[in-house]
Enzyme design. Structure first.
Site: not given
Length: 297
Positions: A50, A55, A84
């Site tokens: 994930d 990030y 995402k």
């Protein structure tokens, strides 16, 4: 137990491993760490990775995945990779370029799951699935009313396969879990071990989950750690759970969650810890019309 056989079927026919490896790290952690840590996670058995553009480590995580494919540890189809869409790219014309940027950083042809945090981008996301850039589409931090709104949307082409939310014994999301199950949507738990006490994200006044006496007593009984008990709790509820750690010993240890079971009494005792403590309350978004946490669930 071999984790690659521990999977949940999604409503679009694909399968998601029940145990995922979370790759987020605080800013002070060097990005190069993401490469080594993700390689280790794959080596010890994690198949669900994930990550997110936010990030700022997708390049390193992608490199880790590709290196483990190159050395024969895994094939691409063995890895379930989630990315995402961040909230600065919600306009429909920005969605596909954002996903393509992630794929370029990863140097992969597709992601297995692409998640949105707000409902605006759904139509553009469906087009990304049609183009083969993502196999599945999901949502994050949606309350039941926001999910209902999407499910009742005229012309909905693809139902979200999952709703990724903060979920742990202090916030067990039981009502939301039952709602999701009734609509064949998988709940994915982030923050499953409480929190890393990140000052920009988390209320530091809340209790530390892994020091809870009930969790500690159950862990002692099973000769496991409180973290493993918290992870196992989710798996036995049918929740896909993300284990986030940059500690090499704990990454290996977290795989042991598939090697023991909690009793019905243990599960009931952990259920009793629910106190609606939300570590990640995203208060900086509280004035947004789509702020999800004003509802009970």
């Amino acid at each position: 137990m071999d984790p690659k056989y521990q999977r949940v079927k999604l409503n679009d026919g694909h399968f998601i491993p029940i145990l995922g490896f979370g790759t987020y790290a605080p800013e002070e952690v060097p990005k190069s760490e993401a490469l080594e840590i993700t390689q280790l996670a794959i080596e010890v058995g994690f198949r669900h990775i994930d990550c997110a553009h936010l990030y700022q480590n997708e390049r390193q995580v992608g490199q880790a995945i590709r290196s483990k494919i190159a050395d024969g540890t895994v094939k691409r189809e063995d890895i379930f990779y989630t990315s995402k869409l961040w909230s600065t790219c919600l306009q429909p014309e920005l969605v596909r370029p954002a996903l393509e940027k992630s794929l370029k950083n990863l140097q992969l042809d597709y992601v297995d799951l692409y998640i949105i945090h707000f409902p605006l981008a759904l139509k553009a996301l469906e087009k990304c699935k049609d183009a083969g850039l993502t196999k599945s589409i999901g949502v994050s931090n949606f309350n039941h009313k926001q999910l209902e709104k999407i499910l009742n949307k005229p012309g909905l082409k693809y139902k979200p396969v999952c709703n990724q939310v903060e979920c742990h014994p202090y916030l067990n999301q039981n009502k939301l879990l039952e709602f999701c199950k009734s609509h064949d949507i998988v709940l994915v738990a982030y923050g499953a071990l409480g929190s890393q006490r990140l000052k920009n994200w988390v209320n530091p006044n809340y209790p530390i989950l892994l020091e809870d006496p009930v969790l500690c007593a159950i862990a002692k009984k099973h000769k496991q750690t409180p973290a493993l008990v918290a992870l196992r709790y989710q798996i036995q509820r049918g929740v896909v759970v993300l284990a986030k750690s940059y500690n090499r010993k704990r990454i290996k240890e977290n795989m042991q969650v598939l090697d023991f079971e909690l009793t019905p009494e243990d599960m009931k005792a952990i259920d009793g810890l629910n106190s609606n403590i939300r570590y990640y309350d995203l208060v900086f978004l509280a004035d947004h019309p789509d702020y999800p946490f004003s509802e009970e669930y």
